[in-house]
Design an enzyme around this catalytic site. Structure first.
Site, PDB file in Angstrom:
ATOM      1  N   GLU A 158       0.619  -1.786   0.165  1.00 43.78           N
ATOM      2  CA  GLU A 158      -0.273  -0.045  -0.146  1.00 43.78           C
ATOM      3  C   GLU A 158       0.699   1.267  -0.015  1.00 43.78           C
ATOM      4  O   GLU A 158       1.216   0.912   0.709  1.00 43.78           O
ATOM      5  CB  GLU A 158      -0.867   0.071   1.700  1.00 43.78           C
ATOM      6  CG  GLU A 158      -1.786   1.021   1.665  1.00 43.78           C
ATOM      7  CD  GLU A 158      -2.979   1.404   2.269  1.00 43.78           C
ATOM      8  OE1 GLU A 158      -2.815   0.215   3.189  1.00 43.78           O
ATOM      9  OE2 GLU A 158      -4.237   1.960   2.250  1.00 43.78           O
ATOM     10  N   GLY A 293       3.185   1.612  11.247  1.00 45.02           N
ATOM     11  CA  GLY A 293       3.451   0.360  11.731  1.00 45.02           C
ATOM     12  C   GLY A 293       3.080  -1.185  11.759  1.00 45.02           C
ATOM     13  O   GLY A 293       3.615  -1.821  11.987  1.00 45.02           O
ATOM     14  N   ALA A 294       2.194  -0.737  10.774  1.00 46.08           N
ATOM     15  CA  ALA A 294       1.610  -1.705  10.693  1.00 46.08           C
ATOM     16  C   ALA A 294       0.559  -2.103   9.627  1.00 46.08           C
ATOM     17  O   ALA A 294       0.009  -0.981   8.856  1.00 46.08           O
ATOM     18  CB  ALA A 294       0.822  -2.616  11.792  1.00 46.08           C
ATOM     19  N   MET A 295       0.421  -3.156   8.632  1.00 47.52           N
ATOM     20  CA  MET A 295      -0.438  -3.224   7.443  1.00 47.52           C
ATOM     21  C   MET A 295      -1.401  -4.441   7.073  1.00 47.52           C
ATOM     22  O   MET A 295      -0.925  -5.232   7.186  1.00 47.52           O
ATOM     23  CB  MET A 295       0.931  -3.326   5.893  1.00 47.52           C
ATOM     24  CG  MET A 295      -0.119  -3.348   5.146  1.00 47.52           C
ATOM     25  SD  MET A 295      -0.806  -1.756   4.157  1.00 47.52           S
ATOM     26  CE  MET A 295      -2.199  -2.574   3.021  1.00 47.52           C
ATOM     27  N   GLU A 296      -2.532  -4.259   6.245  1.00 46.22           N
ATOM     28  CA  GLU A 296      -3.454  -4.739   6.368  1.00 46.22           C
ATOM     29  C   GLU A 296      -3.620  -5.879   5.014  1.00 46.22           C
ATOM     30  O   GLU A 296      -4.630  -6.454   5.089  1.00 46.22           O
ATOM     31  CB  GLU A 296      -5.164  -4.171   6.663  1.00 46.22           C
ATOM     32  CG  GLU A 296      -4.773  -3.541   5.370  1.00 46.22           C
ATOM     33  CD  GLU A 296      -4.416  -2.216   5.590  1.00 46.22           C
ATOM     34  OE1 GLU A 296      -4.140  -1.876   6.144  1.00 46.22           O
ATOM     35  OE2 GLU A 296      -5.321  -1.585   4.596  1.00 46.22           O
ATOM     36  N   ASN A 297      -2.149  -6.656   5.251  1.00 46.39           N
ATOM     37  CA  ASN A 297      -2.620  -7.757   3.770  1.00 46.39           C
ATOM     38  C   ASN A 297      -3.742  -8.905   4.216  1.00 46.39           C
ATOM     39  O   ASN A 297      -3.821  -8.824   5.639  1.00 46.39           O
ATOM     40  CB  ASN A 297      -1.608  -7.927   3.468  1.00 46.39           C
ATOM     41  CG  ASN A 297      -0.403  -7.126   3.504  1.00 46.39           C
ATOM     42  OD1 ASN A 297      -0.096  -6.596   2.592  1.00 46.39           O
ATOM     43  ND2 ASN A 297       0.571  -7.275   4.539  1.00 46.39           N
ATOM     44  N   HIS A 329      -6.666  -2.655  14.978  1.00 46.53           N
ATOM     45  CA  HIS A 329      -7.592  -1.687  13.648  1.00 46.53           C
ATOM     46  C   HIS A 329      -6.919  -2.079  12.350  1.00 46.53           C
ATOM     47  O   HIS A 329      -8.163  -2.669  11.778  1.00 46.53           O
ATOM     48  CB  HIS A 329      -6.282  -0.801  13.247  1.00 46.53           C
ATOM     49  CG  HIS A 329      -6.113  -0.099  12.224  1.00 46.53           C
ATOM     50  ND1 HIS A 329      -6.249   1.863  12.889  1.00 46.53           N
ATOM     51  CD2 HIS A 329      -5.442   0.335  11.325  1.00 46.53           C
ATOM     52  CE1 HIS A 329      -5.912   1.930  11.655  1.00 46.53           C
ATOM     53  NE2 HIS A 329      -6.073   1.709  10.817  1.00 46.53           N
ATOM     54  N   GLU A 330      -6.152  -3.705  12.600  1.00 43.87           N
ATOM     55  CA  GLU A 330      -5.943  -4.229  11.142  1.00 43.87           C
ATOM     56  C   GLU A 330      -6.503  -4.755  11.069  1.00 43.87           C
ATOM     57  O   GLU A 330      -7.145  -5.407   9.799  1.00 43.87           O
ATOM     58  CB  GLU A 330      -3.856  -4.771  11.665  1.00 43.87           C
ATOM     59  CG  GLU A 330      -3.105  -3.532  11.273  1.00 43.87           C
ATOM     60  CD  GLU A 330      -3.203  -2.462  10.390  1.00 43.87           C
ATOM     61  OE1 GLU A 330      -3.809  -2.487   9.300  1.00 43.87           O
ATOM     62  OE2 GLU A 330      -2.616  -1.273  10.915  1.00 43.87           O
ATOM     63  N   GLU A 352      -9.390   3.981   7.045  1.00 51.02           N
ATOM     64  CA  GLU A 352      -8.570   4.400   7.771  1.00 51.02           C
ATOM     65  C   GLU A 352      -9.432   5.171   8.966  1.00 51.02           C
ATOM     66  O   GLU A 352      -9.369   5.419   9.195  1.00 51.02           O
ATOM     67  CB  GLU A 352      -7.441   5.383   7.457  1.00 51.02           C
ATOM     68  CG  GLU A 352      -6.732   4.682   6.495  1.00 51.02           C
ATOM     69  CD  GLU A 352      -6.191   3.469   6.511  1.00 51.02           C
ATOM     70  OE1 GLU A 352      -5.923   3.055   7.873  1.00 51.02           O
ATOM     71  OE2 GLU A 352      -4.899   2.640   5.922  1.00 51.02           O
TER      72      GLU A 352
HETATM   73 ZN   LIG Z   1      -5.164   1.614   8.451  1.00 50.61          ZN
END
Ligand SMILES: [Zn+2]
Length: 899
Positions: A158, A293-297, A329-330, A352
């Protein structure tokens, strides 16, 4: 994606529309949007990659099932940093002519004869790069169990980096299915969105792993990782939930696994559509990014370790809360974002803002004692400051080119987006809102949407319609300011008049005469219930309120606006401040502070309010006030009155500190641990001799026997000692950094080394950041740490050594990095320096971070002009009227923004 807290509030510059040549003039595309032609649609990707981790490159082979929807002579797709060995199309013996456009990140395959509409398979053999920053396909190195350096591979796509991994239609609305396979070392664990379907040994110590086909999804959600990993997991219903960590870290992943296991059934119920994949992995990676910090793959969520792992030796209550929130969140994105995806980056906030709201809602459900909504009030302040300044933008904002989309990952998209969702939920009611969300998930699963699709679904079920209010807050920028005038109170009822204007911290309000339809909850202190009105238009909205007590605006603080009171009402609120509920105490403090910081209210209003805050007020309110004191102290840097301010601030902080002390007490609330850490850190920052001496004494104990000091104490002691470090202490901390045995611990110590108040000691940390000793992704972090106290020092250093830091930053954070370091400065000449740097190093299309930093610096300068009012208060302010046992004469401080 969960952005870094540091990278807050980019002010989006909507620029460049139409300035770049479009690769095609797609008649169907929205005006001025640069998108790929719609004559070719991808249906399915078969992708095979063979990484050569040692040499940081890979070979790829893609077989893409496409649908040609209308006759065309060329196929245009996205590709960046890829080179092509062979391109072929089924049914054609002709090798197409290949051209690439590095700027637009596209490849065009031109054929001699037109392609008739129909189905084809496009086969591409290609090669690509493995990067060492977290974008595209990248490697992270770390020290394994022994002393050997290990290398793990991950991807981060992303918003537009899947094109660095495979040639593809890299736009969120071009959903397709993917079957990924990879050839990796036989000893390694490979992970992707879906479970492994097949593994075969291919000799030479290698194996070929094929993953099951994904559901239809956007390219930015594809994931691949490989390394010396282990996986802890649990079946939740028919979903295999796992946490994947570096070998040896399994225990550190157990909190995350418990949290994910708890959240999955909650989300299945909330969204009304069960999680559709057979597995869900949370993957921890060493290192850090300046951007996220993090990614929702989908099915394979990526986290930097800081946001996923809990180490009982190091992690504090705040870390636990943070990990739970980031996981929530993710995981919310698995539905909101992954199952249903925005059609284009204009509506990024749909992903988001919703996930930001949901992280609080879900975690609050399981951990009400953490008071996530009270915490969120603090986050919204940052968004309001950005939204009240020049350069703000509406939540829904035009993104003409996907390469600009990274500038939309800002506090308007996240925190304002989340606050507006919360306001709308409060307006229609929890049940109606959820019913609308369930319909939205059901009707748009595996599809793409625009924001109005969500409003339509909620309006379809709710008797109270939200579309108009939602449009006012999502299509227009700015923060409403609701002002109250009070009339007579007769027979137990008072008449009020509410008016709105635009709250601004600069001349941004002059930009227009925007008015909103604002749902405002009002309650008289002492009355049993609140009354809701919609304030609209530019005239006064009259209302009648039960009860004669002073009326409080925005009761419960679910509204996105600031409140201002007539002086006599404000005086009544001050008088009864200790009786007001915590969210409203904090709301009143925040609004008064914001108005006073820019001269729209007397500082004395805020000071008198803070003076009435009971020592035993909610820990989060004192936490917020302590942060404000530290921010203000920075504005006092170099001023003669700083010692007087510090003395005054210390007396204030001492009030709650006397209650919580240095050591945890049995049965105390979770947030008290966080408060203790904040108060002692604040005292350390304010050079309190007793606190610094005690921290040094405890530091000696820590050095003698580190294992005997618990994580919470360790965090406090190291923080205070590092902030007040002399050369010898810094050397000790440096030795601890070098000897750290885990990546989390390394990160902790290298960050601490940059926190010294003494600029000469801070300079040593800067010099250290140039050495190979520090892991590469942590080196920019040291400058961040220094910038917190010494923004000019850190900024000048980064500019002087830009050739070193530039290659260490991923493309999304590069344009924001130097401006962000400078944003704490209160020196106007810094703006000139930033502009000069930008002219040579920041593309004009990527200056949102620069705009944000300049707005911050101007704001800091403005707050500096308010300090004389504080000085007068310290010198001659009214005596405190505390009733909570604090010594007479103690008064409190206003706060400033810019945490
Ligand atoms: Zn997000």
């Amino acid at each position: 994606m969960k952005t870094q807290q540091l990278a807050v509030a980019a002010l989006l510059v909507v620029a460049l529309t139409g300035a770049l040549p479009a690769p095609c003039a797609d008649a169907a595309a929205a005006t001025d949007r640069i998108v790929l032609p719609s004559s070719v649609i991808p249906e399915h990707y078969d992708v095979e990659v063979t990484p050569d981790a040692a040499h940081l490159n890979f070979r790829g082979r893609a077989r893409i099932a496409i649908d040609v929807t209308r006759q065309t002579q060329s196929i245009v797709l996205n590709a960046a940093d890829l080179s092509f060995d062979r391109v072929a199309l089924s049914g054609s013996t002709e090798a197409p002519k290949i051209t690439t456009d590095a700027e637009q990140q596209t490849a065009t395959f031109a054929f001699g004869a037109p392609l008739a509409p129909g189905s084809y398979v496009l086969s591409i053999d290609y090669r690509g790069k493995i990067y060492q920053q977290a974008s595209g396909f990248f490697a992270l190195d770390y020290v394994g169990d022994g002393t050997a350096t290990k290398r793990a591979l991950f991807t981060q796509f992303e918003n537009s980096d899947a094109r660095r991994f495979l040639p593809c239609w890299d736009e969120p609305a071009r959903k397709a299915t993917f079957t990924l396979s990879a050839t990796v070392a036989a000893s390694e664990t490979a992970v992707s969105n879906m479970p492994i379907a097949k593994t075969e040994n291919v000799g030479a110590g290698l194996k070929r792993v094929e993953f099951a086909p994904t559901p239809k999804m956007s390219s930015y959600l594809l994931f691949f990782g490989a390394g010396d990993f282990e996986r802890v997991h649990r079946m939740i219903g028919n979903v295999d939930v796992g946490v994947i960590v570096k070998h040896g870290d399994a225990q550190r992943g157990s909190f995350a696994l418990d949290t994910a296991a708890q959240l999955l059934p909650y989300y299945n119920d909330y969204f009304g559509t069960p999680y559709p994949l057979p597995k869900l992995d949370l993957i921890a990676a060493p290192g850090s990014s300046q951007f996220f910090g993090a990614m929702e793959n989908w099915g394979a969520i990526f986290y930097f370790e800081q946001d996923l792992l809990i180490d009982t030796r190091l992690s504090t209550e705040r870390d636990r809360q943070n990990v739970a929130v980031v996981i929530a969140h993710e995981m919310a994105h698995q539905w909101f974002g992954d199952l249903v995806t925005m059609a284009w980056w204009d509506d990024l906030w749909l992903n988001e803002g919703f996930a930001t709201w949901m992280e609080n809602k879900a975690v609050d459900h399981f951990h009400p004692q953490w008071k996530l909504w009270l915490q969120a009030q603090g986050d919204v302040q940052e968004a309001m400051n950005t939204d009240a300044a020049n350069g703000t933008h509406p939540i829904i904002t035009p993104i003409s080119d996907v390469l600009q989309a990274s500038s939309a990952f800002d506090s308007i998209t996240y925190q304002k987006g989340g606050a507006v969702i919360r306001m709308l939920e409060a307006y229609v009611g929890e049940d109606q809102f959820r019913a609308g969300v369930r319909r939205y998930m059901h009707d748009h699963a595996y599809g793409n949407t625009v924001t109005d699709d969500l409003w339509s679904e909620i309006d379809a079920v709710s008797p109270k319609k939200i579309r108009d209010i939602a449009h006012d807050f999502s299509l227009h920028a700015g923060v409403p300011l609701i002002a109250m005038q009070r009339g007579q109170c007769e027979r137990g009822e008072q008449r009020l008049k509410l008016t709105q204007s635009r709250f601004a911290i600069d001349d941004s309000a002059k930009a227009g005469t925007q008015v909103w339809r604002v749902p405002v909850a009002v309650q008289a202190l002492g009355a049993a219930t609140s009354t809701q009105v919609i304030v609209s238009g530019s005239g006064a909205t009259p209302m009648t309120l039960t009860g004669c007590g002073p009326a409080l605006l925005n009761v419960g603080q679910t509204g996105y606006f600031r409140s201002r009171y007539a002086p006599e009402v404000f005086a009544g609120l001050v008088e009864r401040f200790s009786q007001i509920a915590a969210p409203d105490q904090l709301g009143l403090l925040n609004d008064t502070e914001a108005l006073a910081s820019v001269g729209q209210a007397p500082m004395a209003q805020f000071l008198s309010l803070a003076a009435k805050l009971p020592a035993n007020a909610d820990p989060l309110i004192w936490t917020s006030l302590a942060h404000s004191l530290v921010s203000l102290d920075k504005r006092y840097a170099g001023r003669a009155n700083r010692p007087a301010f510090r003395a005054y601030a210390r007396t204030l902080v001492q009030r709650p500190l006397a209650l919580v002390g240095w050591d945890a007490r049995a049965g105390e609330a979770d947030n008290v641990e966080n408060l203790r850490a904040t108060l002692l850190a604040t005292m350390g920052r304010l050079s309190d001799t007793a606190v610094v001496a005690e921290a040094r004494r405890r530091f000696q104990e820590f050095i003698a026997a580190p294992a005997r000091v618990g994580a919470a104490q360790r965090h406090i002691v190291l923080g205070v000692v590092a902030a007040n470090a002399d050369g010898a202490t810094w050397d000790k901390l440096h030795a601890l950094a070098r000897g750290a045995t885990t990546e989390l611990e390394k990160q902790e110590f290298y960050r601490l080394l940059g926190t010294a108040a003494d600029p000469q000691i801070a300079q040593r940390a800067l010099d250290l950041s140039l050495t190979q000793e520090v892991p590469v992704t942590l080196r920019p972090l040291i400058l961040d740490s220094v910038a917190n106290n010494h923004p000019e020092l850190a900024t000048n250093f980064a500019i002087a050594h830009w050739d070193v830091f530039d290659p260490m930053l991923e493309s999304d954070s590069r344009p924001q990095y130097v401006p962000q370091l400078a944003s704490g400065s209160g020196d106007l000449s810094m703006i000139t320096r930033l502009n000069a740097f930008a002219a040579g190093h920041i593309p004009s299309s990527a200056r949102s971070g620069l705009e944000k930093a300049i707005a911050h610096i101007r704001y800091n300068v403005q707050i500096g002009t308010r300090l004389a009012e504080i000085d007068r208060w310290i010198g001659t302010g009214a005596r405190s009227q505390d009733t909570d046992g604090a010594p007479a004469g103690i008064r409190t401080m206003p706060g400033a923004s810019g945490r």
